[in-house]
Design a protein around this motif. Sequence first.
Motif, PDB file in Angstrom:
ATOM      1  N   THR A 100       6.937 -42.120  23.459  1.00 37.55           N
ATOM      2  CA  THR A 100       6.292 -42.765  22.311  1.00 37.55           C
ATOM      3  C   THR A 100       5.127 -41.916  21.815  1.00 37.55           C
ATOM      4  OG1 THR A 100       6.914 -44.919  23.232  1.00 37.55           O
ATOM      5  CG2 THR A 100       5.304 -44.913  21.446  1.00 37.55           C
ATOM      6  N   SER A 101       4.414 -41.293  22.732  1.00 36.54           N
ATOM      7  CA  SER A 101       3.336 -40.388  22.347  1.00 36.54           C
ATOM      8  C   SER A 101       3.880 -39.211  21.533  1.00 36.54           C
ATOM      9  CB  SER A 101       2.601 -39.867  23.584  1.00 36.54           C
ATOM     10  OG  SER A 101       2.019 -40.926  24.303  1.00 36.54           O
ATOM     11  N   GLY A 102       5.106 -38.786  21.844  1.00 36.03           N
ATOM     12  CA  GLY A 102       5.738 -37.725  21.065  1.00 36.03           C
ATOM     13  C   GLY A 102       5.928 -38.136  19.617  1.00 36.03           C
ATOM     14  N   TYR A 103       6.317 -39.390  19.391  1.00 40.64           N
ATOM     15  CA  TYR A 103       6.446 -39.883  18.024  1.00 40.64           C
ATOM     16  C   TYR A 103       5.083 -40.019  17.350  1.00 40.64           C
ATOM     17  CZ  TYR A 103      11.435 -40.701  18.421  1.00 40.64           C
ATOM     18  OH  TYR A 103      12.792 -40.513  18.550  1.00 40.64           O
ATOM     19  N   VAL A 104       4.076 -40.395  18.117  1.00 39.82           N
ATOM     20  CA  VAL A 104       2.721 -40.440  17.564  1.00 39.82           C
ATOM     21  C   VAL A 104       2.315 -39.058  17.065  1.00 39.82           C
ATOM     22  CG1 VAL A 104       0.278 -40.803  18.103  1.00 39.82           C
ATOM     23  CG2 VAL A 104       1.988 -42.418  18.956  1.00 39.82           C
ATOM     24  N   ALA A 105       2.612 -38.040  17.848  1.00 33.54           N
ATOM     25  CA  ALA A 105       2.283 -36.674  17.438  1.00 33.54           C
ATOM     26  C   ALA A 105       2.974 -36.324  16.122  1.00 33.54           C
ATOM     27  CB  ALA A 105       2.676 -35.690  18.534  1.00 33.54           C
ATOM     28  N   GLN A 106       4.227 -36.717  15.979  1.00 31.91           N
ATOM     29  CA  GLN A 106       4.939 -36.444  14.728  1.00 31.91           C
ATOM     30  C   GLN A 106       4.260 -37.153  13.556  1.00 31.91           C
ATOM     31  OE1 GLN A 106       9.186 -37.063  14.975  1.00 31.91           O
ATOM     32  NE2 GLN A 106       9.279 -36.254  17.049  1.00 31.91           N
ATOM     33  N   ALA A 107       3.854 -38.410  13.746  1.00 29.48           N
ATOM     34  CA  ALA A 107       3.184 -39.154  12.676  1.00 29.48           C
ATOM     35  C   ALA A 107       1.831 -38.542  12.329  1.00 29.48           C
ATOM     36  CB  ALA A 107       3.014 -40.621  13.087  1.00 29.48           C
ATOM     37  N   LEU A 108       1.168 -37.951  13.315  1.00 30.81           N
ATOM     38  CA  LEU A 108      -0.158 -37.373  13.097  1.00 30.81           C
ATOM     39  C   LEU A 108      -0.121 -36.062  12.313  1.00 30.81           C
ATOM     40  CD1 LEU A 108      -1.929 -38.108  16.491  1.00 30.81           C
ATOM     41  CD2 LEU A 108      -2.411 -39.150  14.270  1.00 30.81           C
ATOM     42  N   ARG A 109       1.069 -35.557  12.026  1.00 32.77           N
ATOM     43  CA  ARG A 109       1.149 -34.366  11.179  1.00 32.77           C
ATOM     44  C   ARG A 109       0.659 -34.663   9.761  1.00 32.77           C
ATOM     45  NH1 ARG A 109       7.120 -31.988  12.318  1.00 32.77           N
ATOM     46  NH2 ARG A 109       7.613 -34.187  12.070  1.00 32.77           N
ATOM     47  N   ALA A 110       0.552 -35.964   9.420  1.00 30.68           N
ATOM     48  CA  ALA A 110       0.021 -36.345   8.112  1.00 30.68           C
ATOM     49  C   ALA A 110      -1.506 -36.269   8.069  1.00 30.68           C
ATOM     50  CB  ALA A 110       0.471 -37.762   7.755  1.00 30.68           C
ATOM     51  N   ARG A 111      -2.145 -36.122   9.219  1.00 30.72           N
ATOM     52  CA  ARG A 111      -3.610 -36.026   9.280  1.00 30.72           C
ATOM     53  C   ARG A 111      -4.050 -34.559   9.227  1.00 30.72           C
ATOM     54  NH1 ARG A 111      -2.829 -39.879   7.700  1.00 30.72           N
ATOM     55  NH2 ARG A 111      -2.861 -41.982   8.581  1.00 30.72           N
ATOM     56  N   LYS A 112      -5.317 -34.351   8.887  1.00 30.23           N
ATOM     57  CA  LYS A 112      -5.834 -32.993   8.751  1.00 30.23           C
ATOM     58  C   LYS A 112      -6.981 -32.746   9.722  1.00 30.23           C
ATOM     59  CE  LYS A 112      -4.835 -32.890   3.770  1.00 30.23           C
ATOM     60  NZ  LYS A 112      -5.433 -32.767   2.417  1.00 30.23           N
ATOM     61  N   ASN A 113      -7.103 -31.499  10.133  1.00 34.24           N
ATOM     62  CA  ASN A 113      -8.260 -31.028  10.900  1.00 34.24           C
ATOM     63  C   ASN A 113      -8.482 -31.822  12.190  1.00 34.24           C
ATOM     64  OD1 ASN A 113      -8.819 -29.169   8.788  1.00 34.24           O
ATOM     65  ND2 ASN A 113      -9.878 -30.798   7.661  1.00 34.24           N
ATOM     66  N   LEU A 114      -7.405 -32.122  12.886  1.00 35.43           N
ATOM     67  CA  LEU A 114      -7.524 -32.818  14.162  1.00 35.43           C
ATOM     68  C   LEU A 114      -7.893 -31.833  15.272  1.00 35.43           C
ATOM     69  CD1 LEU A 114      -4.335 -35.094  14.087  1.00 35.43           C
ATOM     70  CD2 LEU A 114      -6.686 -35.735  13.476  1.00 35.43           C
ATOM     71  N   THR A 115      -8.638 -32.330  16.247  1.00 32.08           N
ATOM     72  CA  THR A 115      -8.819 -31.616  17.507  1.00 32.08           C
ATOM     73  C   THR A 115      -8.007 -32.367  18.546  1.00 32.08           C
ATOM     74  OG1 THR A 115     -11.041 -30.857  16.923  1.00 32.08           O
ATOM     75  CG2 THR A 115     -10.464 -30.873  19.267  1.00 32.08           C
ATOM     76  N   VAL A 116      -7.056 -31.692  19.157  1.00 32.08           N
ATOM     77  CA  VAL A 116      -6.089 -32.352  20.043  1.00 32.08           C
ATOM     78  C   VAL A 116      -6.082 -31.668  21.401  1.00 32.08           C
ATOM     79  CG1 VAL A 116      -3.663 -32.974  20.385  1.00 32.08           C
ATOM     80  CG2 VAL A 116      -4.642 -32.947  18.065  1.00 32.08           C
ATOM     81  N   VAL A 117      -6.134 -32.458  22.458  1.00 28.24           N
ATOM     82  CA  VAL A 117      -5.914 -31.936  23.797  1.00 28.24           C
ATOM     83  C   VAL A 117      -4.752 -32.716  24.402  1.00 28.24           C
ATOM     84  CG1 VAL A 117      -7.662 -33.459  24.827  1.00 28.24           C
ATOM     85  CG2 VAL A 117      -6.930 -31.404  26.043  1.00 28.24           C
TER      86      VAL A 117
END
Length: 255
Positions: A100-117
């Motif tokens: 499910t987190s993998g799908y969250v990552a796909q949805a977050l491609r609509a956001r900009k300038n994220l810092t992700v770990v």
Amino acid sequence: MSKYEKDILNTVNLRGRVSVTELAEILQVSDQTIRRIVKPMVEDGRLSKVHGALVSTQNVLDPPFMARMEKNRAAKVAIANAVADRILDGAAIAIDTGSTSGYVAQALRARKNLTVVTNSAYIAAILAMTDGNRVFMAGTQLRNHDGAAFDRAAFDVIASVSVETAILSASQVHPSRGFMVFDQCEADMAAAMKHAAERSFMVVDSTKFSASGSSPALLLPELLPDDLIVTDRRPPPEFRELPGQAELVIADMQR
């Protein structure tokens, strides 16, 4: 091997099957560029090509992770969209290795300038390709069935960061014991990410709420009042008294 070849191979191996168009979007290049790069990779057997899609030749990666990605896909997409709605541009987030987190990552491609770990190579590959994002891969040794890292380096990276939100997942939800997983390393990583974050989103589709069946033995950290449980359907009545005080969010399946 070029950087593009490495990125393509990593993405295809972790997903199992990816269209040329989707790869072009992820790498932000043209379809023609993807076809040019993958031609020798297909010829030497590193990838296989079927009807406009690239297929992994490393079958060991496919069954566990990709089967979980395909299971209850509509629910996971709805959950992912609900989470993405609550993440602002420029946010700092930690994301675990769940499907499910993998799908969250796909949805977050609509956001900009994220810092992700993240300790998921799959999630890192998705979000690193978005312009403006800063993505930190936690760990150096990846598990062969899901591309996740749980070595000492992974925990050291998580311990060194401070994020606004941790995206966590669970293998099962028990009405009295709460959110659970099978492996100690997954419980430890969830605790580390939760400690590094101001709040946590627990993302679980409705099939995970079960009072019977084979129960994972390990509990995840208890959720707090500022945390959210994001799922696709209201849980059965026996789950009303789940440990912790997190708010329940039901994702819109009609989007």
